[in-house]
Design an enzyme around this catalytic site. Structure first.
Site, PDB file in Angstrom:
ATOM      1  N   HIS A  75     -11.810  -4.045  81.982  1.00 57.14           N
ATOM      2  CA  HIS A  75     -11.324  -3.116  83.014  1.00 57.14           C
ATOM      3  C   HIS A  75     -12.206  -1.907  83.294  1.00 57.14           C
ATOM      4  CE1 HIS A  75      -7.719  -5.389  82.188  1.00 57.14           C
ATOM      5  NE2 HIS A  75      -7.457  -4.753  81.071  1.00 57.14           N
ATOM      6  N   ASP A 228     -12.893  -9.009  76.254  1.00 59.15           N
ATOM      7  CA  ASP A 228     -12.851  -9.128  74.791  1.00 59.15           C
ATOM      8  C   ASP A 228     -11.720 -10.011  74.301  1.00 59.15           C
ATOM      9  OD1 ASP A 228     -11.474  -5.815  73.983  1.00 59.15           O
ATOM     10  OD2 ASP A 228     -10.931  -7.259  75.516  1.00 59.15           O
TER      11      ASP A 228
HETATM   12  O1  LIG Z   1      -7.119  -3.319  78.175  1.00 65.76           O
HETATM   13  C1  LIG Z   1      -7.230  -4.219  77.374  1.00 65.76           C
HETATM   14  C2  LIG Z   1      -6.749  -5.585  77.727  1.00 65.76           C
HETATM   15  O2  LIG Z   1      -6.085  -5.608  78.999  1.00 65.76           O
HETATM   16  C3  LIG Z   1      -7.855  -3.945  76.038  1.00 65.76           C
HETATM   17  O3  LIG Z   1      -7.704  -5.064  75.172  1.00 65.76           O
HETATM   18  C4  LIG Z   1      -9.307  -3.625  76.213  1.00 65.76           C
HETATM   19  O4  LIG Z   1      -9.981  -4.837  76.519  1.00 65.76           O
HETATM   20  C5  LIG Z   1      -9.889  -2.898  74.995  1.00 65.76           C
HETATM   21  O5  LIG Z   1      -9.912  -3.698  73.907  1.00 65.76           O
HETATM   22  P1  LIG Z   1     -10.265  -3.173  72.413  1.00 65.76           P
HETATM   23  O6  LIG Z   1     -11.392  -2.193  72.489  1.00 65.76           O
HETATM   24  O7  LIG Z   1      -9.020  -2.581  71.861  1.00 65.76           O
HETATM   25  O8  LIG Z   1     -10.682  -4.412  71.687  1.00 65.76           O
END
Ligand SMILES: O=C(CO)[C@@H](O)[C@H](O)COP(=O)(O)O
Ligand SMILES: Nc1ncnc2c1ncn2[C@@H]1O[C@H](COP(=O)(O)OP(=O)(O)O)[C@@H](O)[C@H]1O
Length: 466
Positions: A75, A228
């Site tokens: 995002h 991720d």
């Molecule tokens: O916003 C989301 C999924 O929609 C989060 O999963 C981000 O992708 C950040 O992930 P992490 O840094 O916590 O792994």
């Protein structure tokens, strides 16, 4: 082919793995921290990747490395000018300044129309709401925007000189449909005022280019990359019926499905996965860092918090934490705060506070699992990953709070491992089958979990009406 490289550029750090292409065994690993905060200069991600890349000894592997892939936090709004330089810091998934823009966008089209268009309902996390905020609050910067990409796309550009993305990450923008696999430019026109250049969306096994010589490799190909969570699903070899609970900076609950999940409430985001299927997902702003905050409040470290939580009554003697410390995304409560409830002279102890922080994280995730089940997503067992899954008290309590069997895969960076698996796919055209090893398994025990869940749901409904 000897090895591949998988990258996870997440909120708090960049992790780099060198992985044996045949077995999936990690042969080298390193990481580099990212600064705290909800907005960051994308050049910092590039510097951290260089640091972790060198720390893992990747240049020394040279021609041994056949392919690379990058997964990253989803995002993030990387808005670039005509010279491909950021017009501002990238607003991250956990930045909530676009909450009002998200609400306006929901009100404007209606939730059902959003789900029809892009299978998500806008929240502050999504790229499109951040662009709407930029246009409303930083019009001069918005006018300079020539191109918009995501964090993993930015790193693809650093590695190959080309801007590319994949459907899993594109599906988190709010202007891409994972059902039609196409951008929705009309949504950018309506809420950003025009349609900037967007990266081409590659298929799951596509090659994004060849890694530039400056990175010390020889003709290594770059895979499409992924968001991720889709990377973690790939790293785990996620199957339908399995629910991943990832406890990192974000808390996420997701599964894989051949069909999209529609949720007009917006709680389940209908993302795409990195195999050509769908990744129904709920994401929470508050997760592992809730336990870190509790440790800071008690002025102890995380291992000590864990030890305290293990000595406490399983239900914390009725002490309950609603963990919305940074506001909350799911449920959509951007202005919410945390609440510590049920305090009494008898239960106001450090071990109960420690236990309540663990149970608060688990209850927030259990709400998400319940939502998945309400929408017909099969849930036979949970796979527990992420930094927070290292907590012994959390992993031992999870099955009872979730009411499901819990498996803890051996400690690994599953996002980066999934990227490495994708790299093999891009280089060979075959998705390798790597063994998933389980470190611990837990079954729900006794009734205390149901009692804790009931109290938590009642408190959430009473205070927030959701
Ligand atoms: O916003 C989301 C999924 O929609 C989060 O999963 C981000 O992708 C950040 O992930 P992490 O840094 O916590 O792994
Ligand atoms: N033993 C532990 N107990 C609780 N939390 C932990 C433990 N070890 C690491 N963490 C937490 O895990 C988080 C990092 O997890 P990670 O999945 O790498 O996050 P991200 O992918 O969002 O960068 C940190 O917030 C850290 O406090």
């Amino acid at each position: 082919m000897r090895c591949v490289v998988g990258v996870d550029s997440s909120t708090q750090s960049c992790k780099v793995l060198a992985v044996d292409a045949g077995t999936g065994r990690v042969v080298a690993a390193s990481s580099a921290a990212h600064p705290d905060g909800t907005a960051i200069d994308p050049h910092i991600w590039t510097s951290a990747l260089h640091q972790a890349w060198d720390g893992a000894g990747i240049p020394a592997l040279g021609a041994e490395v056949a392919a690379v892939s990058v997964a990253a936090q989803q995002h993030g709004m990387v808005a670039l000018d005509a010279a491909n330089e950021p017009v501002s810091d990238a607003l991250l998934w956990n930045d909530i300044r676009s909450a009002d823009d998200a609400q306006s966008m929901r009100d404007d089209l209606g939730a059902g129309a959003w789900v029809d268009a892009v299978n998500v309902v806008p929240v502050a996390s999504f790229t499109l709401t951040k662009l709407a905020w930029l246009a409303r609050c930083r019009p001069a910067a918005a006018a300079r925007v020539a191109r918009v990409v995501l964090p993993h796309d930015w790193l693809n550009f650093q590695l190959t000189g080309r801007f590319t993305t994949d459907r899993s990450d594109a599906s988190g923008t709010g202007y891409f449909s994972p059902v039609t696999d196409s951008y929705r430019p009309a949504l950018l026109q309506r809420f950003f005022g025009r349609v900037p250049a967007l990266p081409v969306v590659l298929g799951p096994s596509a090659q994004a280019g060849t890694v530039l010589p400056a990175w010390g490799l020889a003709n290594a190909v770059l895979g499409a990359g992924a968001g991720d969570n889709a990377g973690a699903a790939l790293g785990l070899g996620l199957q339908p019926g399995e629910i991943v609970v990832s406890i990192g900076t974000s808390g996420t609950v997701f599964s894989t499905s051949s069909v999209p999940t529609r949720d007009p409430s917006g709680q389940i985001a209908g993302f795409a996965d990195a195999t050509g299927n769908h990744l129904p997902l709920l994401a929470m702003l508050n997760s592992a860092r809730v336990m870190a905050a509790a440790a800071q409040m008690l002025q102890i470290d995380l291992p000590s918090l864990d030890a305290l939580a293990l000595t406490a009554d399983p239900a914390a003697q009725g002490l309950l934490l609603l963990p919305y410390l940074d506001g909350e995304r799911t449920p959509n409560l951007p202005a919410a705060h945390g609440s510590l409830l049920g305090l009494s002279r008898a239960n106001m102890t450090a071990e109960n506070v420690a236990r309540a922080s663990v149970l608060g994280v688990l209850n927030s995730l259990a709400d998400a699992i319940d939502r998945m089940k309400e929408h017909g997503v099969p849930a036979e067992r949970v796979l527990l990953i992420g930094g927070g899954a290292k907590s012994r008290s959390l992993r031992q309590a999870a099955a009872s709070v979730f009411g499901l069997p819990v498996e803890v895969p051996v400690a690994n960076e599953y996002v980066a491992l999934g990227a490495a698996r994708q790299a093999v796919w891009a280089a060979t055209g075959e998705l390798p089958v790597w063994e998933r090893r389980i470190e611990a398994s837990f079954e729900p025990d006794g009734g205390w979990g149901a009692e804790v869940r009931g109290r938590y749901i009642q408190a959430r409904q009473t205070i927030y009406g959701v």
